[in-house]
Write a protein that holds these residues in place. Structure first.
Motif, PDB file in Angstrom:
ATOM      1  N   PHE A 203      56.046 -86.440   1.838  1.00  0.00           N
ATOM      2  CA  PHE A 203      57.424 -86.010   2.060  1.00  0.00           C
ATOM      3  C   PHE A 203      58.142 -85.697   0.753  1.00  0.00           C
ATOM      4  O   PHE A 203      59.352 -85.520   0.743  1.00  0.00           O
ATOM      5  N   ALA A 204      57.413 -85.639  -0.364  1.00  0.00           N
ATOM      6  CA  ALA A 204      58.027 -85.372  -1.666  1.00  0.00           C
ATOM      7  C   ALA A 204      58.630 -83.975  -1.718  1.00  0.00           C
ATOM      8  O   ALA A 204      59.638 -83.756  -2.365  1.00  0.00           O
ATOM      9  N   SER A 205      58.006 -83.029  -1.050  1.00  0.00           N
ATOM     10  CA  SER A 205      58.578 -81.690  -0.989  1.00  0.00           C
ATOM     11  C   SER A 205      59.174 -81.484   0.398  1.00  0.00           C
ATOM     12  O   SER A 205      59.078 -82.353   1.257  1.00  0.00           O
ATOM     13  N   ASP A 206      59.781 -80.345   0.615  1.00  0.00           N
ATOM     14  CA  ASP A 206      60.422 -80.079   1.903  1.00  0.00           C
ATOM     15  C   ASP A 206      59.455 -80.303   3.062  1.00  0.00           C
ATOM     16  O   ASP A 206      58.333 -79.814   3.044  1.00  0.00           O
ATOM     17  N   SER A 207      59.885 -81.050   4.039  1.00  0.00           N
ATOM     18  CA  SER A 207      59.062 -81.332   5.208  1.00  0.00           C
ATOM     19  C   SER A 207      59.910 -81.121   6.459  1.00  0.00           C
ATOM     20  O   SER A 207      60.776 -81.937   6.773  1.00  0.00           O
ATOM     21  N   VAL A 208      59.660 -80.019   7.140  1.00  0.00           N
ATOM     22  CA  VAL A 208      60.393 -79.735   8.376  1.00  0.00           C
ATOM     23  C   VAL A 208      60.129 -80.837   9.399  1.00  0.00           C
ATOM     24  O   VAL A 208      61.036 -81.267  10.112  1.00  0.00           O
ATOM     25  N   GLU A 209      58.886 -81.320   9.434  1.00  0.00           N
ATOM     26  CA  GLU A 209      58.538 -82.391  10.376  1.00  0.00           C
ATOM     27  C   GLU A 209      59.410 -83.629  10.151  1.00  0.00           C
ATOM     28  O   GLU A 209      59.956 -84.200  11.100  1.00  0.00           O
ATOM     29  N   LEU A 210      59.576 -84.030   8.894  1.00  0.00           N
ATOM     30  CA  LEU A 210      60.407 -85.202   8.587  1.00  0.00           C
ATOM     31  C   LEU A 210      61.869 -84.927   8.899  1.00  0.00           C
ATOM     32  O   LEU A 210      62.559 -85.771   9.476  1.00  0.00           O
ATOM     33  N   LEU A 211      62.362 -83.739   8.535  1.00  0.00           N
ATOM     34  CA  LEU A 211      63.760 -83.404   8.815  1.00  0.00           C
ATOM     35  C   LEU A 211      64.036 -83.411  10.315  1.00  0.00           C
ATOM     36  O   LEU A 211      65.090 -83.877  10.756  1.00  0.00           O
ATOM     37  N   ARG A 212      63.100 -82.902  11.101  1.00  0.00           N
ATOM     38  CA  ARG A 212      63.266 -82.949  12.567  1.00  0.00           C
ATOM     39  C   ARG A 212      63.306 -84.392  13.050  1.00  0.00           C
ATOM     40  O   ARG A 212      64.129 -84.756  13.884  1.00  0.00           O
ATOM     41  N   TYR A 213      62.387 -85.217  12.532  1.00  0.00           N
ATOM     42  CA  TYR A 213      62.278 -86.600  12.977  1.00  0.00           C
ATOM     43  C   TYR A 213      63.575 -87.375  12.733  1.00  0.00           C
ATOM     44  O   TYR A 213      64.014 -88.149  13.584  1.00  0.00           O
ATOM     45  N   VAL A 214      64.186 -87.152  11.559  1.00  0.00           N
ATOM     46  CA  VAL A 214      65.413 -87.895  11.236  1.00  0.00           C
ATOM     47  C   VAL A 214      66.670 -87.177  11.703  1.00  0.00           C
ATOM     48  O   VAL A 214      67.778 -87.662  11.493  1.00  0.00           O
ATOM     49  N   GLY A 215      66.513 -86.021  12.347  1.00  0.00           N
ATOM     50  CA  GLY A 215      67.653 -85.323  12.916  1.00  0.00           C
ATOM     51  C   GLY A 215      68.453 -84.488  11.932  1.00  0.00           C
ATOM     52  O   GLY A 215      69.624 -84.219  12.163  1.00  0.00           O
ATOM     53  N   LEU A 216      67.839 -84.092  10.815  1.00  0.00           N
ATOM     54  CA  LEU A 216      68.556 -83.324   9.804  1.00  0.00           C
ATOM     55  C   LEU A 216      68.112 -81.855   9.753  1.00  0.00           C
ATOM     56  O   LEU A 216      68.635 -81.104   8.957  1.00  0.00           O
ATOM     57  N   TRP A 217      67.155 -81.469  10.572  1.00  0.00           N
ATOM     58  CA  TRP A 217      66.661 -80.101  10.534  1.00  0.00           C
ATOM     59  C   TRP A 217      67.612 -79.190  11.294  1.00  0.00           C
ATOM     60  O   TRP A 217      68.005 -79.475  12.417  1.00  0.00           O
TER      61      TRP A 217
END
Length: 59
Positions: free
Chosen positions: A42-56
């Motif tokens: 997750f060090a670089s942009d991660s759409v998957e992580l942003l979706r998971y935490v609700g920030l995408w």
């Protein structure tokens, strides 16, 4: 009573002993630790992580 401006020195984290301790702790504990490898993805942009935490936000 007049207000007196007191200039403060620039913050230099590399000179702060507690910052040095945190850096050493991070280098020795999180890098070799399996969690460190997990978090590296997750060090670089991660759409998957942003979706998971609700920030995408879709384009």
């Amino acid at each position: 009573m007049p207000i007196q401006i007191v200039p403060l020195p620039t913050y230099a984290s590399w000179l702060n002993p507690i910052e040095k301790l945190w850096r050493k702790l991070r280098q020795e504990l999180t890098h070799p630790h399996p969690w460190g490898r997990f978090l590296e993805q997750f060090a670089s942009d991660s759409v998957e992580l942003l979706r998971y935490v609700g920030l995408w936000i879709p384009d």
